[in-house]
Design an enzyme around this catalytic site. Structure first.
Site, PDB file in Angstrom:
ATOM      1  N   PRO A 168     -89.210 -58.562  15.380  1.00  0.00           N
ATOM      2  CA  PRO A 168     -89.778 -58.203  14.077  1.00  0.00           C
ATOM      3  C   PRO A 168     -89.927 -59.369  13.095  1.00  0.00           C
ATOM      4  CG  PRO A 168     -87.471 -57.618  14.139  1.00  0.00           C
ATOM      5  CD  PRO A 168     -87.810 -58.135  15.500  1.00  0.00           C
ATOM      6  N   CYS A 169     -90.810 -60.302  13.415  1.00  0.00           N
ATOM      7  CA  CYS A 169     -91.007 -61.450  12.534  1.00  0.00           C
ATOM      8  C   CYS A 169     -91.580 -61.036  11.181  1.00  0.00           C
ATOM      9  CB  CYS A 169     -91.863 -62.514  13.208  1.00  0.00           C
ATOM     10  SG  CYS A 169     -93.441 -61.933  13.814  1.00  0.00           S
ATOM     11  N   HIS A 170     -92.127 -59.828  11.086  1.00  0.00           N
ATOM     12  CA  HIS A 170     -92.625 -59.347   9.791  1.00  0.00           C
ATOM     13  C   HIS A 170     -91.480 -59.157   8.801  1.00  0.00           C
ATOM     14  CE1 HIS A 170     -91.635 -55.652  12.011  1.00  0.00           C
ATOM     15  NE2 HIS A 170     -91.408 -55.094  10.818  1.00  0.00           N
TER      16      HIS A 170
END
Length: 144
Positions: free
Chosen positions: A111-113
């Site tokens: 989940p780089c967001h």
């Protein structure tokens, strides 16, 4: 979304098309039904943690460290690029962390967001379309 897999391992997952978040459709991957079910549940707000087997190929040791640490950021939480750099033992490496996250082959599953700038802004995230997507994902997680 575009899925690439080997056997039951997800090796790539990318958004394609418009900036918003929407249902995905996969036909040929061995694990397509499981991926589809989990993505549908995530976008419906009923899944907060994926249980898909992933494989990261072609990443440097640094990229792997960044991606593994990023995968530990919980649903609905945020971390800054600097905090992530600190956690992997690279203080002052916020830009390097951002560059490593840009290579994330399985966005959403890693989940780089959930990683943002220290001032709370979204960060580069690869252009306007992707910034809108990041904003939409963070909003989805904030309301679930």
């Amino acid at each position: 979304m575009l899925l690439s897999s080997r056997g039951d391992k997800v090796m790539g997952l990318e958004f394609v098309g418009h900036a918003g978040v929407s249902n995905a459709s996969f036909a040929k991957a061995d694990n397509a039904a499981s991926v589809q079910d989990q993505l549908d549940a995530y976008f419906a707000g009923s899944l907060t943690e994926f249980s898909l087997t992933t494989e990261l190929e072609g990443c440097t040791d640094f990229q792997l460290r960044v991606l593994r640490e990023c995968s530990q950021v919980d649903y609905g939480e945020r971390l800054t690029y600097g905090q992530l750099a600190q956690q992997i033992g690279t203080p002052g490496g916020a830009r390097a962390v951002g560059n490593a996250l840009r290579t994330n082959p399985i966005a959403l599953l890693i989940p780089c967001h959930r990683v943002t700038r220290a001032d709370g802004s979204l960060g580069g995230y690869g252009g306007e379309d992707r910034q809108q997507r990041k904003k939409a994902l963070l909003a989805l997680e904030a309301t679930s």
